[in-house]
Design an enzyme around this catalytic site. Structure first.
Site, mmCIF file in Angstrom:
data_model
loop_
_atom_site.group_PDB
_atom_site.id
_atom_site.type_symbol
_atom_site.label_atom_id
_atom_site.label_comp_id
_atom_site.label_asym_id
_atom_site.label_seq_id
_atom_site.Cartn_x
_atom_site.Cartn_y
_atom_site.Cartn_z
ATOM 1 N N ALA A 359 -1.118 10.779 -3.196
ATOM 2 C CA ALA A 359 -0.911 9.732 -4.107
ATOM 3 C C ALA A 359 -0.047 8.744 -3.428
ATOM 4 O O ALA A 359 0.591 8.960 -2.559
ATOM 5 C CB ALA A 359 -0.165 10.108 -5.223
ATOM 6 N N MET A 360 0.163 7.671 -3.944
ATOM 7 C CA MET A 360 0.885 6.491 -3.295
ATOM 8 C C MET A 360 1.534 5.657 -4.354
ATOM 9 O O MET A 360 0.790 5.307 -5.532
ATOM 10 C CB MET A 360 -0.129 5.638 -2.620
ATOM 11 N N GLU A 361 2.764 5.576 -4.600
ATOM 12 C CA GLU A 361 3.448 4.946 -5.451
ATOM 13 C C GLU A 361 3.674 3.650 -5.769
ATOM 14 O O GLU A 361 4.532 2.928 -6.256
ATOM 15 C CB GLU A 361 4.971 5.527 -5.101
ATOM 16 N N ASN A 362 2.747 2.854 -5.129
ATOM 17 C CA ASN A 362 2.698 1.213 -5.328
ATOM 18 C C ASN A 362 3.458 0.897 -6.747
ATOM 19 O O ASN A 362 2.863 1.495 -7.781
ATOM 20 C CB ASN A 362 1.234 0.763 -5.250
ATOM 21 N N HIS A 394 7.110 12.933 -8.581
ATOM 22 C CA HIS A 394 7.441 12.520 -7.402
ATOM 23 C C HIS A 394 7.012 10.822 -7.291
ATOM 24 O O HIS A 394 7.899 10.170 -7.080
ATOM 25 C CB HIS A 394 6.700 13.201 -6.321
ATOM 26 N N GLU A 395 5.871 10.624 -7.718
ATOM 27 C CA GLU A 395 5.486 9.164 -7.727
ATOM 28 C C GLU A 395 6.309 8.279 -8.768
ATOM 29 O O GLU A 395 6.546 7.140 -8.485
ATOM 30 C CB GLU A 395 4.063 8.916 -7.919
ATOM 31 N N HIS A 398 9.708 7.539 -7.566
ATOM 32 C CA HIS A 398 9.860 6.555 -6.530
ATOM 33 C C HIS A 398 9.903 5.318 -7.113
ATOM 34 O O HIS A 398 10.211 4.163 -6.410
ATOM 35 C CB HIS A 398 8.352 6.646 -5.662
ATOM 36 N N GLU A 417 11.778 9.711 0.028
ATOM 37 C CA GLU A 417 10.774 10.534 -0.074
ATOM 38 C C GLU A 417 11.417 12.068 -0.540
ATOM 39 O O GLU A 417 11.266 12.765 -1.131
ATOM 40 C CB GLU A 417 10.230 11.131 1.351
HETATM 41 ZN ZN LIG Z 1 6.812 9.876 -1.705
#
Ligand SMILES: [Zn+2]
Ligand SMILES: *[C@@H]1O[C@H](CO)[C@@H](O)[C@H](O)[C@H]1NC(C)=O
Ligand SMILES: *[C@@H]1O[C@H](CO)[C@@H](O)[C@H](O)[C@H]1NC(C)=O
Length: 984
Positions: A359-362, A394-395, A398, A417
């Site tokens: 996943a990516m936390e944009n 986690h995301e 962030h 992270e």
């Molecule tokens: Zn991360």
């Protein structure tokens, strides 16, 4: 002494007296071979190798980076040394605002983008050039225009150059830009929607309704790929505001970080529209995101002010229930913990069919691999569920750690992270108390980090990086898991309250800006009350953990009469190395049978950056250091205490059992402790623990796996297997295949863990049952559907015991399955075959454009074959023969090839295999890319495996023979397993 009476050669095990009379931790090394020393020829060879590397580097005009020098060990050339050195952007200019317009051409299938960007920037230091990042795009040179803000006079451009190494575009100007003035630079560009999951890229999927292929465009900019989508100052500290417009066909929709402000028809193109998005807060380029797709949006209301929308191609509302439930809960939890409201009005959650990471936390637009975002009760396993929950937690963390306060540079990647991993362990227990999530922390984070930190090739958490390959390699277990572990250690050193106040101060002080680790240390420091100050600064303590690779083993030897304990520290390494003088500030908490307060984790003493200290610990029977393994280190005790702890193992809570098993197994593996200790401990535990605690069994079986892998093709394997099956008999026979959807979380985890092990043996009830279930399922796929939690063991076992028929059948089923979870399980199981030709045919699927296996998933094929004792050498041969093709196919962005490399050493323990690996490395020394660290670790692992065979193979053989009478009698005499201990 135990061994002597039993005719086993324990002569090399020091007695407690020997240990106490000599505090030198080296003494507790059993079976030590006489030190051969470094022969001249080896030294000469090493120097020649280093010299050759220097020559290559000089010849091509490059710089060699040396790994940070630790102690008196010889500095080692970093293998990606021979990479061209990229440069950071100059800091003369600071972007303030971007106006970005971008159109992806998906329906036309030329897969390009057309865009325009106007960047307003301020001049910090006068200069006559503008340097920004671009990659894999074409700039329309004519369109490049520069002017002072609010002026109409353009400044002439004298030259425009692209630099491939630093991925920069330099615009030379006729005039000097004046300090403190603001300017606008604008340009048009054409980019590419590649299928490499980097930058602004395309993803494709089947649309069952129309039976056609659909395309969507999505972004993955972290860490350094925003420059593939639009020209920008692509470093995290160049924060700016962004006003984004996305063009799309009127049949599709778009989303971005901010809410949509308006939509216009596009004048130049009929049936196309512009979506205009609100201006973002100050943020880094790697967090920008936009998506153009036909995905379905599920908007839902909740108690928070933040609007959540889930976007997915999966039409089942069931599958988004988990994420819909959790997202607002997590957001609320963090808002109240940090006492800072989430600053954006909405969060979109998007499942992208092709996605490189989990996943990516944009900011405001979190993108996921589909299998991570969705959860389908009917086809996902309990581990899939844990993964979805952990990744989401986690995301969302962030959004504060990373998005609001961003590490100033990638050297401190762990600041976002490590923290996000750590924050999960706070948030998840609030939502799922029955999961005992915190009990797994040391397994998931600390021991995961040890796997890297066991070796000299490991790296410090904070590491200076410039080149793109090195930046990408930062996304490893050291940043994530060691980062999370040392943060946990800090919270136990200063106490939870001070820790929390420190974090809140740090977030408030640096919000909408950047920070480095020193700024975190001082935020925590200022919150420590003066009466509780440490003898030193937080910075001094914590720098010893983040600026040095590795971790210590603390050796503790107690004098039973005086209670005086001699404590010493030394870097723990799995391979025998020359003396290493790395020292840490080691916090020591302790308990004993007299004061058994195992949760009193606040340090009572320190090993203050010195090799050794003495202290007094009151104890009658056992004593224990580093409670709950809150310190990032392992402990070796004198033999007397080890024996007591081994006898008493069952009285300790699961987390302590995990620690004792893990520490003693690691010490034995490194030849610092006799295997008699951990194996007896395991035996006592496995036999006495009627309840089957999940974490204990997970830790035990994980450590046993290493021994199993080493012995699997050795003559004594059967003896070892018998032993394991006898001591775990209780667990292996008690746990069955009757998986039920409403079983508790831990029951499901135990079932998955234990059946997987119990079925490793061909002649077992487990294997038999698995094959019966498989046959029933084939005959009646609907009625006898196999529950997800047991699918892997049923499929893998049946493929292993079966032949071509079973394999083809399962592969066929794979191509037809619609479940993304089931597909992963099937890929993992297809590698279980014992037939080399089948495994080689399977490996061929990785590069042969197999339309059934997505690029993101094809590394699973490799992994499953490499983890098969029959397949690992085929996998290595395959990797060697296809090295260039694999690297071209997967690119460098997600370290897919590096993850393949990491799977190689599990069964390798011969000098021949080591030589093969080394020659592979040498042959590709300039083409290792993001695999260099991984390959170094593999080589070191195999070295340590060879050493292990030298020092432990015979002793384990003897030990097993010696114990045979005890485990053989297990069923008739209940306590006989403790037999050897009773002599103590
Ligand atoms: Zn991360
Ligand atoms: C791709 O297709 C679009 C729409 O037809 C067109 O405007 C654009 O110029 C094409 N791009 C390239 C590089 O051919
Ligand atoms: C540019 O013009 C705008 C609008 O007239 C004004 O608000 C802004 O302050 C001006 N900026 C500068 C740097 O002169």
């Amino acid at each position: 002494m135990v061994g002597k009476a039993k005719n086993v050669d324990y002569s090399s095990v020091p007695t407690t007296a020997e240990l106490e009379s000599n505090g030198n931790q080296n003494k507790y090394t059993v079976n030590r071979k006489p030190n051969s020393g470094v022969t001249l020829s080896k030294l000469t060879l090493a120097l020649m190798a280093l010299g050759a590397l220097l020559l290559i580097a000089l010849a091509v005009g490059l710089t060699i980076l040396l790994y940070p020098h630790c102690g008196d060990a010889a500095p080692e050339a970093f293998t990606h040394a021979v990479q061209p050195v990229a440069e950071r952007l100059p800091t003369n200019l600071a972007p303030i605002h971007y106006r970005l317009q971008i159109i992806p051409f998906l329906t036309e299938k030329n897969f390009t983008t057309s865009g325009a960007v106007a960047i307003t920037f301020k001049v910090n230091k006068e200069t006559d050039k503008i340097v920004l990042n671009i990659f894999d795009m074409e700039i329309d040179k004519e369109s490049v225009k520069i002017k002072r803000i609010n002026s109409t006079d353009h400044i002439s451009v004298t030259d425009q150059q692209f630099n491939d190494v630093s991925q920069t575009y330099t615009i030379a100007l006729e005039e000097t830009l004046q300090k403190d003035d603001e300017y606008d630079v604008e340009m048009k560009f054409t980019g590419h929607l590649r299928d490499n999951m980097q930058g602004f890229y395309r993803s494709q999927y089947d649309d069952p309704k129309t039976n056609t292929q659909k395309y969507m465009a999505s972004t993955q900019f972290s860490p350094i790929d925003a420059r593939r989508a639009f020209p920008c100052f692509d470093e995290p500290s160049f924060k700016a505001k962004f006003t984004i417009s996305v063009g799309r066909p009127s049949t599709m929709s778009s989303i971005s970080n901010m809410p949509k402000r308006s939509t216009d028809t596009m004048l130049e193109k009929t049936n196309w529209e512009w979506d205009h998005y609100a201006e973002t807060p100050l943020m880094s380029t790697y967090l920008i995101a936009f998506v153009v797709s036909d995905l379905t949006a599920y908007r839902y209301n909740n108690s928070t002010k933040t609007l959540f929308t889930v976007h997915t191609r999966m039409k089942s509302a069931d599958q988004i229930k988990l994420i819909i439930d959790l997202s607002p809960k997590l957001l609320e939890y963090y808002e109240s913990y940090f006492n800072i409201k989430f600053p954006l009005p909405k969060i979109d959650l998007v499942g992208v069919p092709d996605f490189g990471f989990n996943a990516m936390e944009n900011w405001g637009l979190i993108t996921f691999r589909e299998v991570t975002m969705l959860f389908d009760e009917n086809s996902a396993t309990i581990e899939d569920k844990k993964n979805t929950v952990a990744v989401l937690a986690h995301e969302v963390a962030h959004q504060w750690f990373g998005n609001l306060v961003t590490p100033a540079w990638w050297n401190d990647l762990w600041l976002k992270e490590g923290f996000s991993n750590f924050m999960c362990s706070y948030a998840i227990p609030k939502i799922y108390p029955s999961w005992n999530y915190m009990d797994e922390f040391v397994l998931d984070e600390t021991y995961q980090a040890f796997r890297f930190d066991y070796f000299k090739s490991s790296r410090p958490i904070t590491l200076e990086v410039v080149s793109t390959d090195n930046i990408r390699q930062m996304f490893d277990s050291i940043s994530y898991s060691k980062g999370a572990s040392v943060i946990r250690m800090l919270s136990h050193i200063v106490g939870e309250n001070v820790f929390k106040q420190g974090l809140i101060q740090y977030l408030n002080q640096y919000q909408y800006s950047n920070a480095n680790h020193d700024q975190l240390w001082s935020a925590v420091e200022t919150n420590i009350k003066s009466e509780n100050k440490l003898e030193t600064t937080i910075k001094e303590v914590m720098d010893s953990w983040i600026l040095q690779a590795g971790f210590p083993v603390v050796t503790a030897v107690r004098n039973g009469t005086t209670g005086e304990v001699h404590l010493s520290q030394k870097r723990f390494l799995l391979t025998k190395e020359p003396a290493n003088k790395t020292l840490w500030w080691v916090p020591i908490s302790y308990a004993s049978d007299l004061k058994p307060h195992l949760d009193d984790t606040k340090p009572k003493l320190w090993i203050r950056n010195v090799p050794e200290i003495t202290a007094v610990i009151e104890a009658n029977h056992w004593w224990l250091l580093n409670l709950q393994q809150t310190g990032y280190y392992i402990v070796n005790y004198d033999e007397h205490n080890w024996r007591r702890l081994t006898e008493s193992i069952i009285i300790f809570p699961p987390t302590t059992r995990v620690q004792l098993i893990s520490d003693s197994m690691d010490l034995a593996r490194a030849n610092l402790l006799d295997y008699d200790i951990p194996l007896k401990m395991l035996t006592n535990l496995a036999v006495q623990d009627k309840d089957i605690s999940f974490v204990t069994h997970r830790a035990a079986l994980d450590k046993v796996s290493f021994i199993r892998n080493m012995l699997i093709s050795s003559p004594i394997y059967k003896k070892f297997e018998d032993f394991i099956f006898r001591i775990f008999d209780n667990a292996f026979t008690k746990v069955d295949f009757n998986d039920l959807p409403y079983d508790e979380y831990l029951v499901q985890r135990i079932r998955k863990l234990i059946t997987k092990w119990a079925c490793t043996k061909t002649e077992s009830k487990c294997t038999n049952t698995a094959q019966i279930l498989f046959r029933k399922w084939i005959e009646n796929p609907v009625k006898d559907k196999i529950r997800p939690n047991i699918q892997e063991v049923v499929f893998c076992t049946s493929i292993r015991e079966g032949g071509e028929t079973e394999w083809d059948l399962l592969y066929n089923y794979y191509t037809k399955s619609n479940s993304i979870y089931e597909k992963n399980i099937l890929l993992d199981s297809l590698g279980c075959s014992q037939k080399p030709w089948i495994l080689n045919r399977y490996l061929d699927f990785i590069l042969k454009n197999n339309t059934h296996i997505r690029k993101q998933d094809s590394s699973r094929v490799f992994k499953s074959v490499a983890n098969n004792p029959v397949g690992y050498s085929l996998a290595f041969t395959y990797l060697r023969s296809n090295w260039k093709q694999l690297n071209n196919h997967f690119g460098s962005a997600f370290s897919i090839v590096s993850k393949m490399v990491a799977e190689l050493p599990n069964y390798m323990n011969t000098r021949f295999q080591l030589a093969e690996l080394e020659s592979f490395k040498n042959a590709n020394i300039n083409d290792l890319g993001t695999s260099s660290q991984s390959l170094d670790r593999v080589i070191e692992t195999v070295k340590s495996n060879i050493e292990w065979m030298d020092h432990s193979y015979n002793s384990i053989d003897k030990w097993l023979s010696d114990q045979a009478q005890y485990y053989g009698l297990r069923k008739t005499t209940k306590n006989s397993l403790n037999g050897p201990n009773t002599e103590l």
